[in-house]
Design a protein around this motif. Structure first.
Motif: not given
Length: 88
Positions: A15, A18, A50, A53-55
């Motif tokens: 986390t 990101g 982005q 993709e992070h989530t």
């Protein structure tokens, strides 16, 4: 129970990573004169991709942690799914 600490630490690092990446992307596009810069549709698309993709990566880490936490207990795993979906 030490394995749980490892998974929580991995989730926290993911986390934070990101968030740091997003900060760096936005910082490159900004300068001291905030009114002189606005996000373009291309910028918004890149940031949206982005963030998606992070989530996705965070959800995978949460799911993996729940699998490990539940072990072989299907009832516990089903209860943990309620938290994954945001129902609780």
């Amino acid at each position: 129970m030490m394995w749980a600490v490892g998974y929580v630490a991995a989730l926290a690092v993911g986390t934070a990573g990101g968030a740091a990446a997003m900060y760096l992307v936005l910082r490159e596009r900004l300068c001291g004169d905030v009114d002189a810069h606005e996000l373009t549709d291309e910028d918004r698309s890149e940031i949206t991709e982005q963030f998606k993709e992070h989530t996705r990566a965070v959800r995978e880490q949460v799911s993996s942690f729940a699998d490990t936490l539940a072990g072989g207990d299907p009832q516990l795993r089903e209860r943990l799914r309620l938290f994954e979906s945001g129902d609780r």
